[in-house]
Design a protein around this motif. Structure first.
Motif, mmCIF file in Angstrom:
data_model
loop_
_atom_site.group_PDB
_atom_site.id
_atom_site.type_symbol
_atom_site.label_atom_id
_atom_site.label_comp_id
_atom_site.label_asym_id
_atom_site.label_seq_id
_atom_site.Cartn_x
_atom_site.Cartn_y
_atom_site.Cartn_z
ATOM 1 N N GLN A 1 0.864 -1.184 0.038
ATOM 2 C CA GLN A 1 -0.144 -0.221 -0.078
ATOM 3 C C GLN A 1 1.022 1.428 0.000
ATOM 4 N N LYS A 2 1.886 1.104 0.839
ATOM 5 C CA LYS A 2 2.749 2.480 0.998
ATOM 6 C C LYS A 2 3.405 2.510 -0.507
ATOM 7 N N LEU A 3 3.971 1.770 -0.983
ATOM 8 C CA LEU A 3 4.570 1.841 -2.360
ATOM 9 C C LEU A 3 3.464 2.439 -3.146
ATOM 10 N N LEU A 4 2.292 1.887 -3.500
ATOM 11 C CA LEU A 4 1.201 2.745 -4.341
ATOM 12 C C LEU A 4 0.907 4.088 -3.938
ATOM 13 N N PHE A 5 0.867 4.340 -2.692
ATOM 14 C CA PHE A 5 0.497 5.535 -1.860
ATOM 15 C C PHE A 5 1.467 6.660 -2.805
ATOM 16 N N ALA A 6 2.875 6.236 -2.723
ATOM 17 C CA ALA A 6 3.915 6.964 -3.129
ATOM 18 C C ALA A 6 4.049 7.420 -4.592
ATOM 19 N N LEU A 7 3.164 6.734 -5.251
ATOM 20 C CA LEU A 7 3.151 6.860 -6.907
ATOM 21 C C LEU A 7 2.240 8.134 -7.206
ATOM 22 N N VAL B 1 -0.906 7.098 -9.701
ATOM 23 C CA VAL B 1 -1.770 6.051 -9.237
ATOM 24 C C VAL B 1 -2.351 6.323 -7.925
ATOM 25 N N SER B 2 -1.548 7.034 -6.961
ATOM 26 C CA SER B 2 -1.993 7.320 -5.460
ATOM 27 C C SER B 2 -3.581 7.548 -5.321
ATOM 28 N N GLY B 3 -3.842 8.568 -6.048
ATOM 29 C CA GLY B 3 -5.486 9.184 -5.847
ATOM 30 C C GLY B 3 -6.493 8.005 -6.213
ATOM 31 N N LEU B 4 -6.121 7.571 -7.594
ATOM 32 C CA LEU B 4 -7.054 6.397 -8.018
ATOM 33 C C LEU B 4 -7.162 5.171 -7.164
ATOM 34 N N PHE B 5 -5.793 4.810 -6.594
ATOM 35 C CA PHE B 5 -5.872 3.784 -5.611
ATOM 36 C C PHE B 5 -6.520 4.135 -4.327
ATOM 37 N N ARG B 6 -6.491 5.222 -3.777
ATOM 38 C CA ARG B 6 -7.217 5.359 -2.417
ATOM 39 C C ARG B 6 -8.739 5.238 -2.622
ATOM 40 N N LYS B 7 -8.828 5.942 -3.673
ATOM 41 C CA LYS B 7 -10.352 5.923 -4.026
ATOM 42 C C LYS B 7 -11.172 4.592 -4.360
ATOM 43 N N LYS B 8 -10.067 3.612 -4.920
ATOM 44 C CA LYS B 8 -10.695 2.341 -5.157
ATOM 45 C C LYS B 8 -10.950 1.630 -3.836
ATOM 46 N N THR C 1 -17.012 7.776 14.602
ATOM 47 C CA THR C 1 -16.408 6.718 15.461
ATOM 48 C C THR C 1 -16.688 7.045 16.924
ATOM 49 N N GLY C 2 -16.866 6.032 17.629
ATOM 50 C CA GLY C 2 -17.082 6.306 18.946
ATOM 51 C C GLY C 2 -17.253 4.952 19.866
ATOM 52 N N SER C 3 -17.562 5.189 21.309
ATOM 53 C CA SER C 3 -17.723 3.945 22.175
ATOM 54 C C SER C 3 -16.387 3.422 22.721
ATOM 55 N N ALA C 4 -15.527 3.759 21.863
ATOM 56 C CA ALA C 4 -14.209 3.267 22.494
ATOM 57 C C ALA C 4 -12.885 3.862 21.627
ATOM 58 N N PRO C 5 -11.610 3.875 21.827
ATOM 59 C CA PRO C 5 -10.578 4.312 21.205
ATOM 60 C C PRO C 5 -10.301 3.464 20.056
ATOM 61 N N LEU C 6 -9.936 4.061 19.020
ATOM 62 C CA LEU C 6 -9.396 3.356 17.794
ATOM 63 C C LEU C 6 -7.917 3.488 17.672
ATOM 64 N N ALA C 7 -7.339 2.596 17.279
ATOM 65 C CA ALA C 7 -5.761 2.606 17.243
ATOM 66 C C ALA C 7 -5.604 3.905 16.335
ATOM 67 N N PRO C 8 -4.424 4.588 16.750
ATOM 68 C CA PRO C 8 -4.078 5.817 15.989
ATOM 69 C C PRO C 8 -3.505 5.525 14.547
ATOM 70 N N GLU C 9 -3.066 4.210 14.478
ATOM 71 C CA GLU C 9 -2.242 3.862 12.968
ATOM 72 C C GLU C 9 -3.665 3.426 12.125
ATOM 73 N N ILE C 10 -4.643 3.095 12.812
ATOM 74 C CA ILE C 10 -5.878 2.772 11.687
ATOM 75 C C ILE C 10 -6.633 4.085 11.417
ATOM 76 N N THR C 11 -6.745 5.205 12.504
ATOM 77 C CA THR C 11 -7.164 6.437 12.231
ATOM 78 C C THR C 11 -6.508 7.160 11.246
ATOM 79 N N GLY C 12 -5.143 6.994 11.157
ATOM 80 C CA GLY C 12 -4.364 7.677 10.301
ATOM 81 C C GLY C 12 -4.311 6.847 8.775
ATOM 82 N N TRP C 13 -4.660 5.898 8.837
ATOM 83 C CA TRP C 13 -4.896 4.995 7.566
ATOM 84 C C TRP C 13 -5.957 5.562 6.867
ATOM 85 N N TYR C 14 -7.207 5.565 7.504
ATOM 86 C CA TYR C 14 -8.566 6.060 6.844
ATOM 87 C C TYR C 14 -8.040 7.534 6.396
#
Length: 554
Positions: free
Chosen positions: A279-285, A288-295, A310-323
């Motif tokens: 994913q990181k490799l594709l995000f760096a192009l 391709v990056s924008g199309l890949f994220r939308k896909k 999101t609510g009711s409990a904390p969400l892992a920072p890396e997951i929040t950052g991924w979205y």
């Protein structure tokens, strides 16, 4: 009710509900049809000549007819009492005895993925039932069916038009401890929520939602039912867990709310198909990056979402950052049944990891001397049903509700939940431990729920329940070794930031699933701390003697 009548008249042919059925068919219900069916059922309820404002219960998974039944109850001048479809016999019996409903609507249930087999044991003898479509009582000779009743009833025109201060519903809290409390909400409070949320989200009839979180809970009742009734939003439903992905693709919601558990599952499903390294490799192009994220968002059915909560409990920072890297900013929210979930929302562009946002219009907040969060909201409850003493105990002299949560506020008013006032426990060394702040730091993509325990032990420890993908990883030796190493690293990282008496002695990967069905989680997926601790207390000495940082329960 006034808003429904307005929308029923101004957009009668617009689609209000889209309902998939087990046979694969999908039925659209227009505002005209919803109003027609609800008015016919209201006529039937009136024919029963029940006392005004009688309690009428609804049990079932989310469906178009669940909300139609709710509308019929209100149109006939009564009070709706939703029941969780996953509750057990003891809780169901308590609620039936406590609010004494005059009739029970039995909705979409199967007795396998819900608690129908337990709930039906608690139904008082002689209580009238009405079977909704997809009900387990469909076809029962002595149970009137929705379709039969509406076919022979004429729709009433003089529906009950409530005053803002009238009681609309009694929502029983799922309760992490003790008996559930009946939270009373007025029509005016529900309307205040819908007006505020509509302005925050800029809702229009062009918006779409997927209803799948329990309608018996205040969050779904507010976000989906109240908002759709007020703003004409198109509501889609999910048929089952197996069809959820398909149902989500059909809806392509513009407004979406979920819990960390599902956000984590989405993340895990994508990473299972395409590892993060690729994913990181594709995000760096650049091209391709924008199309890949939308896909990715399109594959998840979330490409049309413009506001996600999101609510009711904390969400892992890396997951929040991924979205966020996909272009989807998750807004953390904080609210309770007692304030109809109108308390704190994160603002777009002002999200801070671990914080639940700022107060909403019409909400006042202060932190008490013991750290407890006190809230006064325009959507505040009328009180606890038949429990005036408990209501008084939960309110301050100047009208603030004692949430039971501890918190702190940053420089621009964003709220951070730091635990429950009553959850603190003491180790054998006499040191007090607040488990929630530690649990909030134990985040890993393969961990779905965590409980920090250790009362009367030398040091606290953590219990962790893995996700389905995490459990699959344990089946492979290399996968288990990799996961063990990752959990050890997480534990080491968390312990490095804790005080000496707070440091976790070890982390146990439990062998069984925690769920609402077995009593370890509430219907809204919060841990029932007492039940979990009681279940595993006999194994603590064995785990401590193992001498490992990560222990796998057998």
């Amino acid at each position: 009710m006034h808003r429904f009548v307005h929308l029923e008249g101004t957009q009668p042919e617009a689609i209000y509900f889209t309902q998939p059925y087990p046979d694969g068919s999908v039925v659209d219900y227009s505002w005209r049809e919803v109003g027609n069916q609800a008015r016919r059922m209201a006529a039937y309820l009136r024919s029963l000549q029940l006392p005004p404002a009688s309690a009428i219960a609804i049990v079932g998974k989310n469906s178009a007819h669940w909300i139609m039944a709710d509308l019929a109850i209100w149109m006939a001048g009564h009070v709706s009492v939703p029941l969780y479809s996953t509750m057990g016999t003891q809780m169901a019996r308590y609620i039936f005895e406590h609010c004494e409903p005059r009739l029970l609507f039995v909705g979409k249930l199967d007795g396998k993925t819900d608690g129908w087999n337990e709930i039906r044991m608690a139904i008082p003898e002689g209580m009238p039932l009405v079977g909704l479509p997809m009900s387990p009582v469909s076809g029962a000779r002595d149970v009137p069916q929705w379709d039969e009743i509406t076919a022979r009833s004429e729709p009433i025109q003089d529906i009950h038009q409530p005053e803002p201060g009238d009681l609309a519903t009694i929502i029983y809290t799922s309760g992490t401890t003790g008996a559930p409390k009946g939270v009373m909400h007025s029509f005016g409070g529900m309307m205040a929520y819908a007006l505020g949320a509509g302005e925050f989200c800029r809702m229009t009839p062009r918006d779409r939602m997927l209803s799948y979180l329990p309608l018996a809970h205040a969050a779904e009742r507010a976000f989906v039912e109240a908002n759709s009734l007020c703003h004409g939003v198109h509501v889609y439903f999910s048929d089952s867990l197996e069809t959820f992905a398909q149902d989500l693709q059909r809806a392509r919601p513009t407004l979406f709310i979920s819990m960390p558990r599902l956000w984590t599952k989405f993340y895990g499903a994508v990473c299972a198909r395409l590892p993060l390294r690729k994913q990181k490799l594709l995000f760096a192009l650049p091209i391709v990056s924008g199309l890949f994220r939308k896909k990715i968002l399109r594959l998840l059915g979330l490409d049309a979402v413009r506001i996600a909560f999101t609510g009711s409990a904390p969400l892992a920072p890396e997951i929040t950052g991924w979205y966020r890297s996909l272009g989807l900013e998750l807004l953390d929210v904080y609210g309770m049944s007692e304030d109809f979930c109108w308390s704190h929302y994160s603002r777009p562009g002002l999200v801070r990891m671990g914080y639940s946002g700022q107060t909403l219009p019409g909400v006042e907040r202060r932190i008490d001397d013991n750290g407890e969060i006190l809230i006064k909201s325009i959507t505040g409850m009328m009180g606890y049903y038949k429990q005036p003493e408990l209501t008084a105990q939960c309110m301050t002299a100047d009208g603030f509700f004692r949430t039971g949560d501890r918190g702190e506020v940053d420089e621009i008013g964003r709220l951070k939940i730091t635990g429950r006032v009553k959850d603190i426990f003491k180790t054998s060394k006499g040191k007090y431990i607040a488990p929630a702040p530690i649990e909030n730091q134990l985040t890993h993509p393969m961990v779905e729920a965590v409980c920090v325990a250790g009362a009367a032990q030398d040091q606290p420890f953590a219990l962790a329940m893995l996700s389905v993908d995490g459990r699959k990883q344990l089946l492979d030796l290399q996968g288990k070794l990799t996961l063990t190493a990752e959990l050890e690293t997480m534990l080491e990282h968390v312990n490095a930031a804790l005080e000496k008496h707070e440091k976790l002695d070890y982390l146990v990967v439990v062998n069984e699933l925690w769920s609402a069905d077995n009593g370890f989680l509430t219907p809204t997926m919060k841990i029932r701390r007492n039940a979990i601790e009681e279940r595993y207390v006999s194994k603590v000495a064995q785990w401590a003697a193992a001498g490992a940082k990560v222990v796998f329960d057998r």
